[in-house]
Design a protein around this motif. Structure first.
Motif, mmCIF file in Angstrom:
data_model
loop_
_atom_site.group_PDB
_atom_site.id
_atom_site.type_symbol
_atom_site.label_atom_id
_atom_site.label_comp_id
_atom_site.label_asym_id
_atom_site.label_seq_id
_atom_site.Cartn_x
_atom_site.Cartn_y
_atom_site.Cartn_z
ATOM 1 N N SER A 104 0.830 -1.201 0.000
ATOM 2 C CA SER A 104 0.000 0.000 0.000
ATOM 3 C C SER A 104 0.871 1.261 0.000
ATOM 4 O O SER A 104 0.579 2.239 -0.675
ATOM 5 N N ILE A 105 1.966 1.203 0.776
ATOM 6 C CA ILE A 105 2.952 2.299 0.804
ATOM 7 C C ILE A 105 4.309 1.681 0.480
ATOM 8 O O ILE A 105 4.632 0.598 0.980
ATOM 9 N N SER A 106 5.102 2.355 -0.332
ATOM 10 C CA SER A 106 6.433 1.807 -0.657
ATOM 11 C C SER A 106 7.371 2.016 0.533
ATOM 12 O O SER A 106 7.218 2.969 1.306
ATOM 13 N N PHE A 107 8.370 1.140 0.642
ATOM 14 C CA PHE A 107 9.388 1.278 1.682
ATOM 15 C C PHE A 107 10.078 2.639 1.559
ATOM 16 O O PHE A 107 10.341 3.314 2.552
ATOM 17 N N GLU A 108 10.337 3.053 0.295
ATOM 18 C CA GLU A 108 11.029 4.321 0.030
ATOM 19 C C GLU A 108 10.243 5.518 0.557
ATOM 20 O O GLU A 108 10.826 6.515 0.968
ATOM 21 N N ASP A 109 8.920 5.431 0.543
ATOM 22 C CA ASP A 109 8.083 6.516 1.084
ATOM 23 C C ASP A 109 7.890 6.383 2.592
ATOM 24 O O ASP A 109 7.856 7.376 3.318
ATOM 25 N N ALA A 110 7.738 5.135 3.053
ATOM 26 C CA ALA A 110 7.418 4.905 4.474
ATOM 27 C C ALA A 110 8.565 5.321 5.393
ATOM 28 O O ALA A 110 8.336 5.868 6.474
ATOM 29 N N LEU A 111 9.799 5.084 4.963
ATOM 30 C CA LEU A 111 10.951 5.315 5.842
ATOM 31 C C LEU A 111 11.106 6.792 6.241
ATOM 32 O O LEU A 111 11.119 7.109 7.437
ATOM 33 N N PRO A 112 11.195 7.732 5.272
ATOM 34 C CA PRO A 112 11.291 9.143 5.691
ATOM 35 C C PRO A 112 10.012 9.634 6.369
ATOM 36 O O PRO A 112 10.057 10.510 7.230
ATOM 37 N N LEU A 113 8.882 9.031 5.993
ATOM 38 C CA LEU A 113 7.605 9.423 6.599
ATOM 39 C C LEU A 113 7.604 9.127 8.104
ATOM 40 O O LEU A 113 7.203 9.970 8.907
ATOM 41 N N VAL A 114 8.077 7.942 8.496
ATOM 42 C CA VAL A 114 8.058 7.623 9.938
ATOM 43 C C VAL A 114 9.128 8.406 10.696
ATOM 44 O O VAL A 114 8.960 8.682 11.880
ATOM 45 N N MET A 115 10.201 8.790 10.007
ATOM 46 C CA MET A 115 11.186 9.642 10.686
ATOM 47 C C MET A 115 10.531 10.992 11.029
ATOM 48 O O MET A 115 10.656 11.488 12.144
ATOM 49 N N LYS A 116 9.786 11.537 10.051
ATOM 50 C CA LYS A 116 9.087 12.811 10.301
ATOM 51 C C LYS A 116 7.995 12.617 11.346
ATOM 52 O O LYS A 116 7.779 13.478 12.205
ATOM 53 N N ARG A 117 7.296 11.494 11.270
ATOM 54 C CA ARG A 117 6.258 11.197 12.269
ATOM 55 C C ARG A 117 6.874 11.244 13.670
ATOM 56 O O ARG A 117 6.312 11.816 14.607
ATOM 57 N N GLY A 118 8.042 10.648 13.815
ATOM 58 C CA GLY A 118 8.747 10.669 15.101
ATOM 59 C C GLY A 118 9.049 12.086 15.558
ATOM 60 O O GLY A 118 8.862 12.443 16.729
ATOM 61 N N GLN A 119 9.507 12.912 14.614
ATOM 62 C CA GLN A 119 9.820 14.312 14.953
ATOM 63 C C GLN A 119 8.550 15.070 15.367
ATOM 64 O O GLN A 119 8.549 15.792 16.360
ATOM 65 N N PHE A 120 7.467 14.864 14.614
ATOM 66 C CA PHE A 120 6.213 15.569 14.921
ATOM 67 C C PHE A 120 5.669 15.155 16.287
ATOM 68 O O PHE A 120 5.169 15.986 17.045
#
Length: 316
Positions: A104-120
């Protein structure tokens, strides 16, 4: 007839220094995945996983991509050996690995997304203002009542319905401490403050959800190829638009893990494989499924991989 299998993916707190090392050393696909992760993030997440130091790995913005990376690596190895899931779910952060598993989500998109999620999530509440605590040995209605009774001291809400007798609450420090005191009066066996840097999965995290929504708008999400049971609804989420909505809500809503596992068992899942670091979810499974016959395994290193493949008939 083969058993129906679910892959379940761990959340924050499952990390440890050295995780993923054996899979990296023994599978070239895993090595390539780790190298790709370093490139995507522009930081040496491989070294943080393998060497730490622990304080660095514990930073939410490192923890989230590191656990996602190790979880996806373990899943790749299982699939290489012919073990595929019929259904997936993940605890909080783990939901992103589940969405990668369902294409549903590519690894390439998910990885930076969860890093930002962590920051938020880290930025939503100033350090020291929020906390989380596990309430052990008290029914869910009573835990909800404790939160209501303590709400005059600030925000305090159920954050994780993990398994019978273990519910995590989250909110302002004074309110969580008051709810813990009430829980003990009501008969809780004990309450345990959690070593986390922010009060996850409560309404204080709504600003993090709003920031995450803007990032989610930038990535391509597809309808999942296999059922993904969501934390927010404890039901399968079937289309991309609904996934976006639930990922935003998930940051500030309780994780309905016990309900999710019960739903999967009702759908005929007989085998649960915890894919990624730790065995926390396998422990929850034992408490949730005490009346039914289901099996729980985990895959995080060569030993656990070998014993899981032996049980599930994968090719070694």
């Amino acid at each position: 007839m083969k058993n129906k299998i679910a892959f379940v993916f761990p959340g924050q707190g499952a990390q440890y220094v050295g995780m993923g090392r054996e899979l990296y050393d023994n599978y070239h696909e895993v090595k390539e995945l780790f190298e790709k992760a370093d490139e995507i993030l522009g930081r040496n997440i491989t070294s943080i996983c393998f060497e730490g130091p622990e304080d660095e790995l514990k930073k939410t913005e490192n923890t989230q991509p590191a656990i996602l990376l190790v979880s996806v690596a373990a899943m790749m190895v299982l699939e290489k050996h012919g073990i595929y899931p019929d259904m997936v779910a993940g605890l909080s952060l783990g939901e992103y690995a589940a969405l990668v598993a369902a294409n549903s989500i590519s690894f390439e998109d998910a990885l930076p997304l969860v890093m930002k999620r962590g920051q938020f999530m880290q930025q939503a509440v100033p350090l020291g203002q929020g906390m989380m605590a596990a309430v052990l040995g008290l029914e869910r209605e009573k835990v909800e009542e404790c939160c209501r009774l303590a709400s005059d001291a600030g925000v305090v809400e159920p954050a994780n319905y993990n398994c019978p007798g273990q519910i995590v609450i989250s909110g302002h420090v004074a309110a969580v401490e008051k709810a813990c005191a009430i829980a003990k009066e009501m008969g809780a066996k004990r309450t345990v403050p959690l070593a986390v840097s922010a009060p996850f999965h409560c309404s204080l995290l709504k600003p993090a959800g709003e920031a995450l929504e803007k990032e989610l708008d930038k990535i391509h999400i597809k309808d999942p190829e296999i059922p993904v049971v969501s934390n927010v609804e404890a039901l399968p989420v079937r289309d991309a638009a609904h996934i976006r909505k639930l990922l935003v809500q998930q940051v500030s809503s309780p994780v309905r893990w016990e309900d999710s596992i019960r739903y999967m068992i009702k759908q005929g899942i007989e085998v649960f494989v915890e894919v990624g670091p730790g065995k926390v979810l396998t422990g929850f499974l034992k408490k949730i499924s005490s009346e039914v016959k289901v099996k729980g395994y985990n895959v995080e290193d060569l030993k656990s991989l070998e014993s899981t493949l032996k049980e599930l008939g994968g090719t070694m």
